[in-house]
Motif scaffolding. Structure first.
Motif, PDB file in Angstrom:
ATOM      1  N   UNK A 813       0.901  -1.078   0.171  1.00 45.36           N
ATOM      2  CA  UNK A 813       0.196   0.041  -0.071  1.00 45.36           C
ATOM      3  C   UNK A 813       1.001   1.163   0.011  1.00 45.36           C
ATOM      4  N   UNK A 814       0.421   2.204  -0.469  1.00 45.41           N
ATOM      5  CA  UNK A 814       1.213   3.681  -0.855  1.00 45.41           C
ATOM      6  C   UNK A 814       1.540   4.123   0.566  1.00 45.41           C
ATOM      7  N   UNK A 815       0.449   4.047   1.240  1.00 45.27           N
ATOM      8  CA  UNK A 815       0.592   4.882   2.758  1.00 45.27           C
ATOM      9  C   UNK A 815       1.820   3.995   3.591  1.00 45.27           C
ATOM     10  N   UNK A 816       1.766   2.728   3.490  1.00 44.18           N
ATOM     11  CA  UNK A 816       2.620   1.594   4.221  1.00 44.18           C
ATOM     12  C   UNK A 816       4.086   2.085   3.585  1.00 44.18           C
ATOM     13  N   UNK A 817       4.277   2.264   2.171  1.00 46.37           N
ATOM     14  CA  UNK A 817       5.554   2.360   1.698  1.00 46.37           C
ATOM     15  C   UNK A 817       6.054   3.663   2.358  1.00 46.37           C
ATOM     16  N   UNK A 818       5.198   4.737   2.512  1.00 43.91           N
ATOM     17  CA  UNK A 818       5.652   5.938   2.808  1.00 43.91           C
ATOM     18  C   UNK A 818       6.094   6.076   4.238  1.00 43.91           C
ATOM     19  N   UNK A 819       5.287   5.425   5.135  1.00 41.82           N
ATOM     20  CA  UNK A 819       5.527   5.381   6.523  1.00 41.82           C
ATOM     21  C   UNK A 819       6.671   4.343   6.814  1.00 41.82           C
ATOM     22  N   UNK A 820       7.044   3.091   5.787  1.00 37.97           N
ATOM     23  CA  UNK A 820       8.133   2.117   6.130  1.00 37.97           C
ATOM     24  C   UNK A 820       9.423   3.140   6.376  1.00 37.97           C
ATOM     25  N   UNK A 821       9.489   3.981   5.638  1.00 37.70           N
ATOM     26  CA  UNK A 821      11.003   4.822   5.908  1.00 37.70           C
ATOM     27  C   UNK A 821      11.152   5.531   7.232  1.00 37.70           C
ATOM     28  N   UNK A 822      10.147   5.635   8.141  1.00 34.56           N
ATOM     29  CA  UNK A 822      10.182   6.328   9.281  1.00 34.56           C
ATOM     30  C   UNK A 822      10.013   5.543  10.654  1.00 34.56           C
ATOM     31  N   UNK A 823       9.349   4.399  10.328  1.00 36.01           N
ATOM     32  CA  UNK A 823       9.051   3.692  11.585  1.00 36.01           C
ATOM     33  C   UNK A 823       9.929   2.210  11.603  1.00 36.01           C
ATOM     34  N   UNK A 890      14.296  -4.825   2.365  1.00 33.44           N
ATOM     35  CA  UNK A 890      14.384  -4.636   3.717  1.00 33.44           C
ATOM     36  C   UNK A 890      15.784  -3.813   4.008  1.00 33.44           C
ATOM     37  N   UNK A 891      15.427  -2.690   4.664  1.00 34.46           N
ATOM     38  CA  UNK A 891      16.815  -1.886   4.708  1.00 34.46           C
ATOM     39  C   UNK A 891      16.916  -2.141   6.288  1.00 34.46           C
ATOM     40  N   UNK A 892      18.236  -2.999   6.430  1.00 30.58           N
ATOM     41  CA  UNK A 892      18.615  -3.295   7.772  1.00 30.58           C
ATOM     42  C   UNK A 892      19.613  -2.253   8.352  1.00 30.58           C
ATOM     43  N   UNK A 893      19.461  -1.999   9.565  1.00 27.00           N
ATOM     44  CA  UNK A 893      20.428  -1.113  10.401  1.00 27.00           C
ATOM     45  C   UNK A 893      20.976  -1.881  11.314  1.00 27.00           C
ATOM     46  N   UNK A 894      22.445  -2.106  11.247  1.00 26.59           N
ATOM     47  CA  UNK A 894      23.241  -2.940  12.406  1.00 26.59           C
ATOM     48  C   UNK A 894      23.521  -2.070  13.474  1.00 26.59           C
ATOM     49  N   UNK A 895      23.686  -2.689  14.707  1.00 22.38           N
ATOM     50  CA  UNK A 895      24.220  -1.560  15.698  1.00 22.38           C
ATOM     51  C   UNK A 895      25.444  -1.193  15.643  1.00 22.38           C
ATOM     52  N   UNK A 896      26.455  -1.699  14.842  1.00 21.00           N
ATOM     53  CA  UNK A 896      27.742  -1.195  14.658  1.00 21.00           C
ATOM     54  C   UNK A 896      28.167  -1.232  13.132  1.00 21.00           C
ATOM     55  N   UNK A 897      29.150  -0.708  12.809  1.00 20.75           N
ATOM     56  CA  UNK A 897      29.794  -1.065  11.427  1.00 20.75           C
ATOM     57  C   UNK A 897      30.393  -2.442  11.292  1.00 20.75           C
TER      58      UNK A 897
END
Length: 1121
Positions: A813-823, A890-897
């Protein structure tokens, strides 16, 4: 003796039984009359004849026939019964004299008188002495009777005379008035109803006495014929049954005696009424009869009591014997088990801790066995008491008592012998431990003495004093003579212990040898004297040529020429260099010696802790786990612990057997070469997998322990083991031990870097760390909930960790795609060989393992359709995992580099291995097609035309710098390039401009088998630009550059032997690193490598420069295979 006593007892019982039987027979055979008053009570009540108790002058019993008008109507049977009964009452002596009949017919007619007399004479059953008839009193009847009697005298001829009396006074002439009743003018007190009641009571009492005698005789027969049972239960039952019957018999006797006394009292009442009571002879006879019956009952009761006392004594002694025999069997079985158990106490210990543990076990075993031993001694005393009480089974009891005492003494002696051996072993191990500790202290002393300070005289003297002072302590710490030790401890020395003593003695001798060498060296250094300096200054030429002359130069005369000095100069320089070389070699040797000392110390710590660990496991298994199956401890177990031994202890027994039987013994083989101990770990690395099972069970064990930690069973076991810590501390030992190995291996590797086994130690350390990681990963893996499939089908778990995740789906859904980057979502990722799982971490409340998190399964991605983008603009800790050609991102953010770099590298390895597998499969299919098909037609419309285009396109790119093929070279390492030299101006740059952020992967893919044919395996192409380090590089030559995984470096020059010369832009340092440790770094501002294996196109892979934030733009370069 026993048989004789038993026979004597049985004989006494038989004699008593005969006496009892004789008494009862006498009772049963006396006073037997054919009829009883109770049987003819109605006939007696008619009173047509009665026995008043009067006697004639010669003591003849008097039977009176009163006036009874209906006498003629009495049936003959009734008349006969009454006559028989009345004549049977007097004693045989009185009855033998004969009866006197008094027939009162004063009111009757002569005809009736005649009929009565004739009837009586005809049916009287006993002897008659005299018949007295009171004839009718009327004149006519009296006259008629006189005439008729004279004329009919012959009709009255009987054996006895019949006298007709006219009046009562005439009767008194024949019988005294006192013996006649009142109706006959006498004074004899007679009441027919009272007489009838007394006769009924006396006869009833006689019958009761007879029945009681029969009962006693029957019971006595039963007792006399009873065989003694062979067990406690049967003997107790017999004794109880006989006692009950005895009590019933005694009660019957008591009732009979009470009845007899009551009757006797009633008979004696007339005597108590007046001073001269009118008691007739029959009444006196009745009293005598009752008294005789009472006396017989008393005698019978006394005989029965004596018989019962003997019988009861026999049964009670039999019961005592059966109790003694049963107790003997039970105690004997326990003592036999104890003897078998103590026979297994053959180990004398292989270390001080082991011997102390064995002594504690022996003390605990003695304490547990003391209950059985005390019971045996108490049973022996009970047997002695039975013998003193003259038990009939003395010959059976005495041998058993002696056997019990012998077993108890044997147990005490064996315990004392075992304790003596263990005490001697403890003493020996303490001496060995003291010697080893002294050796270790000496080794540390040598290692702690700095070599540079010992070069001076003061330093050497100080070090020498330390050594001499230490050697003085050897008299009380070291083993003096090996033969003396062997002789003193010969009783406990086995092959292993002798070998241990020998090794300790060798270690002590080696240490003393090292000390003596060091002592000699220090004495030489301390003995150096500084030679005096001549006051004459040397010539200037000599000073110019030899600015630092040795003392040997100054020893020459003042007239020495400069040429001599110049000639001696090179020799002195060479001598000085040789001296420096010797000192350097000496320093290196001492350093190696110090390292060897430290290695031995680490090995000693490894062995000591391993032995202690094995002992602790054994202590837990024997002191807790085995006791859970002990029936004597079952009452202490709570219901929650029943059948839960496997949950509480896991596979601790398996771990113990591995370490005790295998690993510890193999470790001991490396005592003399500790630097090679890594091989021992490598050979048994697969066996260490058992710790994974133990750790996975640990949460269940911890939960069960918290529920039942207050159980009395654990407290009792802890008390017996004399442990200061509770069981949960020992259940943690395996977890602590597996983590301890990596610390010891690190220490050993630290002191063994230049030794033969350094590589094995490094590999063993890596393997142990891998096991720890696998154990840790498995602990997380078992906490996953909600996954329907089998986690084992996903392959090996490679990595796991927590990340922040954003989603961006094209079909969402468009709204889901927009909110996915911020939450972002907090997810715990599990990377397997075949899939990556996304789970939600849920923290649990509790303590210890109860607080461990659980993971709710959310989704999984098949690795065959996964691609990655290494860098994401704006955050160096982010990377992308995309699925099905970026339909799901899926954009994954690790705790450290560092964590990000590790994950990216691991995912790259998975995708690369899949790519290789697909290529091999394609090659196999192409090979099968080439064997099965002829040459393809040139104008074929099959997809091979597209393939040829792709092959041509690939040939054009064969020189593309992004090729992933291997490299190889045999040339020596190149020197670092000269300053200013680098890439030529014509070299290609890999840096992409910022505005070219995106790339398209829509190029036509080609068959991987064609790729293999066109591009062979060759050296890795030199590509200028930035590279990412994918593997740590720490060791190498002096020109090597130390880099870490994830570092970005600039390529400067290609060298030989697969080495590239690079520069670290952050530190500015340059050096050589292996080309295999580098990966092409594409772009500066968000462009990066992208490696994908797509399940939609099997056998294909894509390596690209991509940006995660832009959607358009043409990629500057792509390589497809």
């Amino acid at each position: 003796m026993t048989l004789s006593r038993l026979s004597l007892l049985c004989r006494d019982l038989w004699v008593l039984w005969l006496l009892l039987k004789a008494g009862t027979d006498e009772i049963m055979h006396q006073d037997i009359i054919p009829l009883c008053a109770a049987d003819i009570q109605d006939q007696l009540k008619k009173r047509f004849a009665y026995l008043s108790g009067g006697r004639g002058q010669d003591g003849s019993p008097v039977i009176t026939f009163p006036d009874y008008p209906a006498f003629s109507e009495i049936p003959d049977k009734e008349f006969q019964n009454v006559m028989t009964y009345l004549t049977g009452i007097p004693s045989l002596q009185d009855a033998g004299i004969g009866f006197i009949l008094v027939i009162d017919r004063r009111r009757d007619k002569w005809t009736s008188v005649k009929a009565s007399v004739l009837r009586i004479a005809a049916s009287f059953p006993a002897n008659l002495q005299l018949v007295l008839v009171l004839r009718p009193t009327g004149f006519f009847q009296r006259t008629l009777s006189d005439i008729a009697f004279k004329f009919n005298r012959d009709d009255f001829k009987m054996k006895v005379p019949v006298i007709m009396l006219s009046s009562v006074p005439d009767l008194h002439g024949y019988i005294d008035k006192s013996q006649l009743t009142e109706d006959l003018g006498g004074t004899l007190d007679y009441c027919h109803s009272r007489w009838l009641c007394q006769r009924t009571a006396i006869e009833s009492f006689a019958l009761m006495v007879k029945q009681t005698a029969q009962m006693l005789q029957s019971f006595g027969t039963e007792l006399a014929e009873t065989e003694l049972p062979n067990d406690v239960q049967s003997t107790s039952s017999v004794l109880c049954a006989h006692t009950q019957k005895k009590d019933k018999a005694k009660e019957d006797l008591r009732l009979a005696l009470k009845e007899g006394h009551s009757i006797l009292e009633s008979l004696r009442e007339p005597q108590a009424e007046g001073p001269e009571p009118g008691v007739n002879q029959d009444q006196l006879d009745n009293q005598a009869t009752v008294q005789r019956l009472l006396d017989q009952l008393n005698e019978t009761e006394a005989a029965f009591d004596e018989f019962w006392a003997k019988h009861q004594q026999k049964l009670e002694q039999c019961l005592q014997l059966r109790h003694f025999e049963q107790g003997f069997r039970e105690v004997k079985a326990v003592l036999d088990t104890v003897s078998q158990k103590i026979a297994t106490f053959t180990d004398i210990g292989n270390s001080l801790a082991h011997v102390e543990h064995l002594l504690r076990d022996l003390a605990s075993f003695e304490e547990r066995s003391s209950v059985a031993v005390e019971r045996a001694r108490a049973l022996s005393l009970d047997g002695e008491q039975l013998i003193e009480n003259k038990h009939y089974a003395v010959d059976c009891i005495r041998p058993k008592c002696e056997e019990l005492r012998h077993l108890c003494d044997q147990f005490s002696a064996e315990i004392a012998r075992r304790r003596g051996l263990l005490s001697k072993s403890l003493e020996l191990h303490r001496r060995l431990e003291t010697s080893m500790k002294w050796c270790d202290e000496g080794i540390y002393l040598l290692a702690s003495q700095p070599v540079d300070k010992c070069q001076s005289q003061d330093g050497a003297e100080a070090a020498l004093q330390e050594i001499e002072k230490f050697l003085e302590t050897g008299a009380e710490n070291k083993i003096q003579e090996l033969s003396a030790i062997y002789k003193e401890y010969d009783s406990i020395l086995n092959q292993d212990l002798m070998e241990h003593v020998r090794k300790v003695f060798q270690k002590q001798a080696s240490m003393e040898e090292v000390f003596h060498r060091r002592q000699a060296s220090l004495k030489k250094l301390a003995a150096r004297q500084t030679r005096p300096v001549q006051p004459v200054a040397p010539r200037p030429e000599a000073l110019a040529k030899s600015p630092c002359p040795s003392p040997g130069v100054r020893r020459g005369s003042e007239n020495s020429s400069s040429e001599g000095a110049l000639r001696r100069g090179p020799y002195r320089r060479a001598k000085s260099e040789m001296s420096d070389s010797r000192q350097s070699r000496s320093s290196a040797g001492e350093e190696e010696e110090s390292l060897a000392v430290l290695r031995r110390h680490v090995m000693s710590e490894l062995l000591d802790t391993e032995r202690a660990y094995v002992e602790e496991l054994l202590c837990v298994l024997e002191g807790y786990a085995a006791e859970m199956d002990n029936p004597l401890m079952a009452h202490l177990l709570s219901t929650g612990l029943h059948n839960k031994k496997d949950v509480l202890f896991g596979n601790m027994e398996e771990i113990y057997h591995f370490h005790n039987r295998i690993f510890l013994r193999e470790l001991e083989n490396y005592t003399d070469c500790p630097e090679l101990v890594g091989r021992c770990f490598l050979e048994r690395m697969e066996d260490f997998q058992i710790y994974e099972k133990y750790c996975q069970n640990k949460p269940r064990s911890e939960s069960l322990w918290r529920q039942c930690s207050d159980c009395a069973f654990f407290q009792e076991c802890q008390r017996k083991l004399d442990h200061k810590l509770s069981l949960d501390s020992y259940l943690l030992k395996p977890v602590q031990r597996i983590t301890k190995y990596q610390l010891l291996l690190k220490e050993m590797l630290k002191y063994s870097k230049n030794c033969e086994g350094a590589e094995d130690l490094q590999e063993a350390l890596s393997s142990i760390l891998g096991i720890l990681k696998a154990v840790n990963d498995s602990m997380h893996l078992i906490a996953i909930t909600g996954y329907d499939g089998n986690l084992g089908d996903l392959g090996k778990l490679l990595m796991q960790g927590s990340f922040s995740v954003w989603t961006d789906h094209k079909r969402g859904h468009t709204k889901v795609k927009e909110l996915a980057r911020f939450k972002p979502m907090q997810r715990h990722l599990f990377l397997h060989e075949k899939a990556v799982l996304f789970c939600k971490k849920r923290e649990e409340n509790g303590e210890g393992y109860e607080k461990a998190p659980s993971y709710s399964y959310k989704q999984s991605l098949n690795m065959a359709a996964v691609g990655i983008t290494e860098n994401v603009k704006g955050d160096a800790k982010k990377f992308e995992i995309w699925y099905n050609a970026r339909e799901e991102v899926y954009i994954v953010q690790a705790p450290t580099q560092e964590i990000k770099a590790a994950w990216v590298n691991e995912i790259r390895k998975v995708l690369t291995s899949q790519l290789q597998a697909c290529r091999e499969a394609s090659q196999h299919r192409a090979l099968e097609q080439s064997h099965s098909l002829p040459l393809p037609a040139p104008t074929s419309t099959s997809p091979s035309r597209g393939n040829s285009r792709n092959i041509k396109k690939l040939e054009e790119r064969k020189t593309d710098p992004l090729s992933l093929e291997g490299y190889g070279s045999s040339a020596p390492m190149s020197k670092p390039p000269e300053k200013g030299k680098g890439w030529s101006k014509t070299s290609h740059s890999l840096e992409a401009p910022e505005d070219d952020g995106g790339w398209s992967s829509a190029e036509e893919q080609i068959n991987s088998s064609d790729t293999e044919e066109d591009s062979g395996v060759g050296p890795k192409k030199l590509v200028p630009g930035k590279y990412t380090v994918v593997a740590d590089h720490e060791k190498g030559g002096p020109d090597a550059l130390v880099v870490r995984s994830g570092d970005v470096v600039d390529l400067v020059q290609e060298g030989d032997e697969g080495l590239w010369y690079v520069r670290d832009p952050t530190t500015g340092k340059e050096g050589w690193v292996p080309a295999s440790s580098l990966s092409v770094h594409l772009g500066q501002s968000g462009s990066a490598q992208c490696l994908s294996s797509s399940e939609s196109s099997p056998g294909s892979a894509v390596l690209s420069n991509s940006s995660s934030c832009s959607e358009g733009g043409q990629a500057p370069f792509t390589l497809q295979a």
